[in-house]
Design a protein around this motif. Sequence first.
Motif, PDB file in Angstrom:
ATOM      1  N   SER A   1      -2.471   6.339   7.253  1.00 55.71           N
ATOM      2  CA  SER A   1      -3.611   5.567   5.830  1.00 55.71           C
ATOM      3  C   SER A   1      -4.502   5.555   7.291  1.00 55.71           C
ATOM      4  CB  SER A   1      -3.073   3.911   5.764  1.00 55.71           C
ATOM      5  OG  SER A   1      -2.112   3.605   7.319  1.00 55.71           O
ATOM      6  N   THR A   2      -4.842   5.827   7.669  1.00 56.64           N
ATOM      7  CA  THR A   2      -5.922   6.152   9.111  1.00 56.64           C
ATOM      8  C   THR A   2      -7.031   7.459   9.467  1.00 56.64           C
ATOM      9  OG1 THR A   2      -5.370   6.155  10.803  1.00 56.64           O
ATOM     10  CG2 THR A   2      -4.819   4.451  10.982  1.00 56.64           C
ATOM     11  N   ARG A   3      -6.203   7.707   8.294  1.00 56.43           N
ATOM     12  CA  ARG A   3      -7.921   8.906   8.374  1.00 56.43           C
ATOM     13  C   ARG A   3      -8.600   9.087   7.165  1.00 56.43           C
ATOM     14  NH1 ARG A   3      -4.152  15.070   8.507  1.00 56.43           N
ATOM     15  NH2 ARG A   3      -3.152  14.403  10.836  1.00 56.43           N
ATOM     16  N   ALA A   4      -7.957   8.412   5.682  1.00 54.32           N
ATOM     17  CA  ALA A   4      -9.237   8.894   4.931  1.00 54.32           C
ATOM     18  C   ALA A   4      -9.393   7.087   4.235  1.00 54.32           C
ATOM     19  CB  ALA A   4      -9.240   9.450   3.785  1.00 54.32           C
TER      20      ALA A   4
ATOM     21  N   GLU B   1      -5.005  -9.186  16.240  1.00 58.54           N
ATOM     22  CA  GLU B   1      -3.453  -9.744  15.418  1.00 58.54           C
ATOM     23  C   GLU B   1      -3.399  -9.245  13.985  1.00 58.54           C
ATOM     24  OE1 GLU B   1      -1.558 -12.503  16.582  1.00 58.54           O
ATOM     25  OE2 GLU B   1      -1.200 -12.320  19.212  1.00 58.54           O
ATOM     26  N   GLY B   2      -2.522  -8.803  12.952  1.00 55.95           N
ATOM     27  CA  GLY B   2      -1.865  -8.955  11.950  1.00 55.95           C
ATOM     28  C   GLY B   2      -2.537  -7.184  11.353  1.00 55.95           C
ATOM     29  N   LEU B   3      -1.977  -6.743  10.049  1.00 52.98           N
ATOM     30  CA  LEU B   3      -2.823  -5.906   9.652  1.00 52.98           C
ATOM     31  C   LEU B   3      -3.247  -5.443   9.242  1.00 52.98           C
ATOM     32  CD1 LEU B   3      -0.649  -2.614   9.145  1.00 52.98           C
ATOM     33  CD2 LEU B   3      -0.328  -4.530   6.143  1.00 52.98           C
ATOM     34  N   ARG B   4      -4.229  -4.656   9.896  1.00 53.94           N
ATOM     35  CA  ARG B   4      -5.404  -3.641   9.681  1.00 53.94           C
ATOM     36  C   ARG B   4      -5.386  -2.609   8.091  1.00 53.94           C
ATOM     37  NH1 ARG B   4      -7.913   0.072  14.520  1.00 53.94           N
ATOM     38  NH2 ARG B   4      -8.204  -1.939  15.074  1.00 53.94           N
ATOM     39  N   LEU B   5      -5.968  -3.283   7.307  1.00 49.41           N
ATOM     40  CA  LEU B   5      -6.626  -2.574   5.748  1.00 49.41           C
ATOM     41  C   LEU B   5      -6.913  -1.052   5.949  1.00 49.41           C
ATOM     42  CD1 LEU B   5      -6.097  -5.851   3.348  1.00 49.41           C
ATOM     43  CD2 LEU B   5      -4.145  -3.974   4.191  1.00 49.41           C
ATOM     44  N   SER B   6      -6.521  -0.074   5.430  1.00 48.28           N
ATOM     45  CA  SER B   6      -7.438   1.218   5.735  1.00 48.28           C
ATOM     46  C   SER B   6      -7.775   1.264   3.280  1.00 48.28           C
ATOM     47  CB  SER B   6      -6.547   2.067   5.759  1.00 48.28           C
ATOM     48  OG  SER B   6      -6.146   2.289   7.076  1.00 48.28           O
TER      49      SER B   6
ATOM     50  N   ASN C   1      -9.874  14.682   3.594  1.00 53.52           N
ATOM     51  CA  ASN C   1      -8.287  14.277   4.339  1.00 53.52           C
ATOM     52  C   ASN C   1      -7.869  14.286   2.851  1.00 53.52           C
ATOM     53  OD1 ASN C   1      -6.222  14.142   5.752  1.00 53.52           O
ATOM     54  ND2 ASN C   1      -5.999  12.840   4.378  1.00 53.52           N
ATOM     55  N   LEU C   2      -8.743  14.011   1.903  1.00 54.13           N
ATOM     56  CA  LEU C   2      -8.233  13.446   0.538  1.00 54.13           C
ATOM     57  C   LEU C   2      -7.305  14.600  -0.493  1.00 54.13           C
ATOM     58  CD1 LEU C   2     -10.770  10.872  -0.974  1.00 54.13           C
ATOM     59  CD2 LEU C   2      -8.633  10.333   0.366  1.00 54.13           C
TER      60      LEU C   2
ATOM     61  N   GLN D   1       6.693   2.773   3.444  1.00 59.16           N
ATOM     62  CA  GLN D   1       6.398   1.675   2.803  1.00 59.16           C
ATOM     63  C   GLN D   1       4.157   1.824   2.833  1.00 59.16           C
ATOM     64  OE1 GLN D   1       8.558  -1.458   3.964  1.00 59.16           O
ATOM     65  NE2 GLN D   1       7.583  -2.261   5.218  1.00 59.16           N
ATOM     66  N   THR D   2       4.077   1.489   3.470  1.00 60.12           N
ATOM     67  CA  THR D   2       3.412   1.419   4.634  1.00 60.12           C
ATOM     68  C   THR D   2       1.939   2.372   3.891  1.00 60.12           C
ATOM     69  OG1 THR D   2       3.346   0.565   6.855  1.00 60.12           O
ATOM     70  CG2 THR D   2       1.171   0.511   6.606  1.00 60.12           C
ATOM     71  N   TYR D   3       2.072   4.137   3.765  1.00 62.86           N
ATOM     72  CA  TYR D   3       1.703   4.361   3.180  1.00 62.86           C
ATOM     73  C   TYR D   3       1.702   4.527   1.992  1.00 62.86           C
ATOM     74  CZ  TYR D   3       1.223   7.252   7.935  1.00 62.86           C
ATOM     75  OH  TYR D   3       1.363   6.791  10.081  1.00 62.86           O
ATOM     76  N   ALA D   4       2.733   4.152   1.145  1.00 67.41           N
ATOM     77  CA  ALA D   4       2.977   4.340   0.522  1.00 67.41           C
ATOM     78  C   ALA D   4       1.852   3.243  -0.748  1.00 67.41           C
ATOM     79  CB  ALA D   4       4.754   4.022  -0.769  1.00 67.41           C
ATOM     80  N   PHE D   5       1.221   2.037   0.038  1.00 65.26           N
ATOM     81  CA  PHE D   5       0.759   0.463  -0.307  1.00 65.26           C
ATOM     82  C   PHE D   5      -0.328   1.068   0.070  1.00 65.26           C
ATOM     83  CE2 PHE D   5      -2.052  -3.425   0.232  1.00 65.26           C
ATOM     84  CZ  PHE D   5      -1.627  -3.368  -0.708  1.00 65.26           C
ATOM     85  N   ASP D   6      -1.088   1.201   1.674  1.00 64.64           N
ATOM     86  CA  ASP D   6      -2.431   1.150   2.393  1.00 64.64           C
ATOM     87  C   ASP D   6      -3.237   2.594   2.257  1.00 64.64           C
ATOM     88  OD1 ASP D   6      -4.515  -0.184   2.895  1.00 64.64           O
ATOM     89  OD2 ASP D   6      -3.837   0.077   4.753  1.00 64.64           O
ATOM     90  N   SER D   7      -2.552   3.856   1.956  1.00 65.10           N
ATOM     91  CA  SER D   7      -2.494   5.560   1.761  1.00 65.10           C
ATOM     92  C   SER D   7      -3.594   5.799   1.269  1.00 65.10           C
ATOM     93  CB  SER D   7      -2.095   6.606   2.588  1.00 65.10           C
ATOM     94  OG  SER D   7      -2.146   7.737   2.359  1.00 65.10           O
TER      95      SER D   7
END
Length: 471
Positions: A11-14, A115-120, A24-25, A46-52
């Motif tokens: 999720s951090t790449r693009a 702290e917390g989840l950094r969104l991409s 990267n897309l 689950q992280t990549y399925a939502f925020d990648s």
Amino acid sequence: MNMVFHESFDSTRATAENQADHPNLAQAQAEAVISLLLGRTISVSQTYAFDSRSFLVLAEAVLGTYDEARREASASAAERMRAQRPFALHRFRQPSYLAACASMLANLRDKAEGEGLRLSAWQPIDYDDSARTELARVLRTADAGGGPTGGVPSLLTRHYPGLAEHWETVIRLDEYFTGPQRDAEAELPEVSLVDYLSRLAGLDDAGLGVLARGRCPVDTAIDLRDRVKAQLARHRNDAKKAFNSRAWAHDAITEVTAARGTDAGADADELLRRELVRELVDTLYNAVLAYSGRAQWGYMSSVPRSDGRDELKEVNAFALALVRLRRDDEAQSEPTMSGAFSAAETLPNLPVRPLRQVFAAYWELVADDDRWPAWEASCERLDHLLHNRPASRRTGATSALRDAWAAHLDTLAGALPHVVRADRGEFLVAGRHEGHEYQQTHQLAALSARSMDDSLAAGEYLDGLRRTVVD
């Protein structure tokens, strides 16, 4: 079901800040085409399925072309298409996909505390607590009520219209993941990120030299070790908490870019060194996800670069060697398969099509009563040989495996002559993304030095993640 994990979905790449033509897309889609044509299901955390963003763009293309092809298919072909599993979700301590998405949104950022989840992919609402909280509420309500209703929330259409398509893709994915064998609980990883980093920190110069040989310069490996060792020393009392997250490696780059302009030369060198640490940490982090995601394979590829430099590719290969060393996987000292992502060459009889058309060709293959049986049988034979190689031969390909690989490439080239090129044991797919032309290759061997030099990104497989094929 044979599953493969793809590092290019990181999720951090693009992120949402990147232009639509970010390489990267395209890389994520090109690699996915290869896996699908090998008959594999792509394992997604689950992280990549939502925020990648890379995965969301891929999912829209794959499911969109599925919908289009299924409308033209016969009843039997439509049922066969419905049974296909191009990707599968792996949740961690969450009961459903929407619950996992809501949990990520509700994990609010605290800039002061870090702290917390950094969104991409959802970066525009990263620090908008009210938007994150409201969208989490909508998803939880939908999850409890059996599914989303009402279309895209007005919050997004009014204030964040650029995220509306992501929302629609998430809703479509929720429908998709309710299908059979498309959603499972992830396993606890056997080796954590801090375990890999600690193994690296404990290597002496001689050990680093052996590990780096043929992969990256020894001085690069030493610098990586020394920087990781210094970080571990700073957090010796809370290493597991500090290093099972990788935010520190990304924050270190932000520190440099925020202070640029003091000494351009020294600044550029320090920035590159920190980028190499990030590449190392990201690859190790994704190895943890690959081993916990119920996949048999992990295709681990470097971040694509357009400047022709090889440092990130070299560090990616070094990181994978460290993964094998930490797992005492001496039998897998070399990759069974590898691949390269590069600018497309002019190839006779292989037009460069938009990647979306390549996915459409995949669904047409699945729907074709004549082409489907031979392709399915070839996929099964190839995977059987890959999974059942003698332990003494896992560093290379047996003659039977090489024959099965060649036969599969011949099958694909015959079934999809305008999509696939098979040449001297190399599997090649070309595609166009946002006006740029790329190609992805795979082969039953490590990449040559020339292939590495010519590529924008390089990858290799971690194999044997699960010796038993998941049914």
